[in-house]
Design a protein around this motif. Structure first.
Motif, PDB file in Angstrom:
ATOM      1  N   UNK A 145       0.820  -1.218   0.000  1.00 37.97           N
ATOM      2  CA  UNK A 145       0.000   0.000   0.000  1.00 37.97           C
ATOM      3  C   UNK A 145       0.851   1.263   0.000  1.00 37.97           C
ATOM      4  N   UNK A 146       0.375   2.261  -0.775  1.00 35.46           N
ATOM      5  CA  UNK A 146       0.918   3.619  -0.735  1.00 35.46           C
ATOM      6  C   UNK A 146      -0.194   4.567  -0.315  1.00 35.46           C
ATOM      7  N   UNK A 147       0.095   5.388   0.669  1.00 37.35           N
ATOM      8  CA  UNK A 147      -0.896   6.367   1.108  1.00 37.35           C
ATOM      9  C   UNK A 147      -1.124   7.397   0.003  1.00 37.35           C
ATOM     10  N   UNK A 148      -2.377   7.816  -0.175  1.00 36.75           N
ATOM     11  CA  UNK A 148      -2.716   8.799  -1.213  1.00 36.75           C
ATOM     12  C   UNK A 148      -2.747  10.192  -0.595  1.00 36.75           C
ATOM     13  N   UNK A 149      -1.922  11.111  -1.076  1.00 35.53           N
ATOM     14  CA  UNK A 149      -1.928  12.468  -0.515  1.00 35.53           C
ATOM     15  C   UNK A 149      -3.204  13.229  -0.876  1.00 35.53           C
ATOM     16  N   UNK A 175       7.738 -11.361  -5.665  1.00 33.91           N
ATOM     17  CA  UNK A 175       6.529 -10.542  -5.659  1.00 33.91           C
ATOM     18  C   UNK A 175       6.825  -9.134  -6.153  1.00 33.91           C
ATOM     19  N   UNK A 176       5.906  -8.583  -6.935  1.00 38.32           N
ATOM     20  CA  UNK A 176       6.071  -7.242  -7.476  1.00 38.32           C
ATOM     21  C   UNK A 176       5.893  -6.174  -6.408  1.00 38.32           C
ATOM     22  N   UNK A 177       6.614  -5.073  -6.562  1.00 40.01           N
ATOM     23  CA  UNK A 177       6.363  -3.846  -5.811  1.00 40.01           C
ATOM     24  C   UNK A 177       5.468  -2.940  -6.648  1.00 40.01           C
ATOM     25  N   UNK A 178       5.080  -1.814  -6.039  1.00 42.20           N
ATOM     26  CA  UNK A 178       4.080  -0.942  -6.677  1.00 42.20           C
ATOM     27  C   UNK A 178       4.568  -0.342  -7.995  1.00 42.20           C
ATOM     28  N   UNK A 179       5.864  -0.235  -8.179  1.00 41.65           N
ATOM     29  CA  UNK A 179       6.393   0.395  -9.387  1.00 41.65           C
ATOM     30  C   UNK A 179       6.940  -0.629 -10.382  1.00 41.65           C
TER      31      UNK A 179
END
Length: 205
Positions: A18-22, A155-159
């Protein structure tokens, strides 16, 4: 968590990386993307699902990708599109500001799929739940290669995404031995420059 998102997770798999959305991103896409999607961003962030077979993404990060894919195509005159989701293998799910979930791109084959939503005008946002519930694990698993790729490459990361090397459009074989873990934005830009985007035809199946 509402019933729509719970059903989506049931079909695709639990969240990952997860990445927090600003708040600036919520502001940027208010009025351009569905309100419900922005609510999901606030609650769940941008992240992968099903060990990364499908990703909800930051559209701004992929603006150069979408611009490159749609440049000099009919789509550039139809609508303003934003990437709202992608698969581990580079299937791109676009939302048009006037046409909703109307365009998908299979980047590894340079093929497009268009859809006409029954939800238009002030009803446009009602098409987003239908789109989200159309996403499932199997349709994002190119050639059933996801699990073998994850076992081989991790496993893939978000990028990241799994990319064929050499690319299929350059004659590379669609085998797990020719998959590599690559940076998503850079690889999608590379694929966009190989050949013109064409619509799927019956001969592709």
């Amino acid at each position: 968590m509402d019933k729509i998102f719970a059903r989506f997770i049931e079909k695709v798999g639990p969240p990952h990386d997860r990445q927090e959305v600003p708040f600036s991103s919520i502001e940027r896409y208010t009025g351009r993307l569905p309100r419900l999607l922005l609510e999901y961003w606030k609650e769940h962030g941008w992240c992968g699902y099903g060990d990364g077979i499908f990703w909800m993404v930051n559209p701004q990060e992929f603006e150069p990708v979408i611009s490159s894919w749609l440049e000099n195509t009919k789509y550039s005159n139809i609508d303003t599109y934003h990437l709202i989701g992608r698969s581990a293998f580079g299937d791109l799910y676009l939302w048009g500001e006037r046409t909703g979930a109307s365009l998908e791109i299979c980047s590894i084959l340079s093929r497009s799929v268009t859809r006409t939503s029954i939800f238009t005008g002030d009803q446009l946002e009602k098409g987003f739940p239908t789109f989200l519930l159309s996403i499932d694990y199997d349709t994002n698993d190119y050639g059933e290669l996801f699990k073998p790729a994850k076992k081989k490459l991790g496993t893939l990361r978000h990028d990241e995404m799994y990319g064929f090397v050499p690319a299929l459009m350059l004659g590379g074989p669609s085998q797990v031995e020719h998959l590599e873990k690559v940076k998503a934005v850079e690889h999608l830009l590379f694929l966009s420059q190989l050949t013109e985007l064409e619509p799927y035809s019956f001969s592709d199946f």
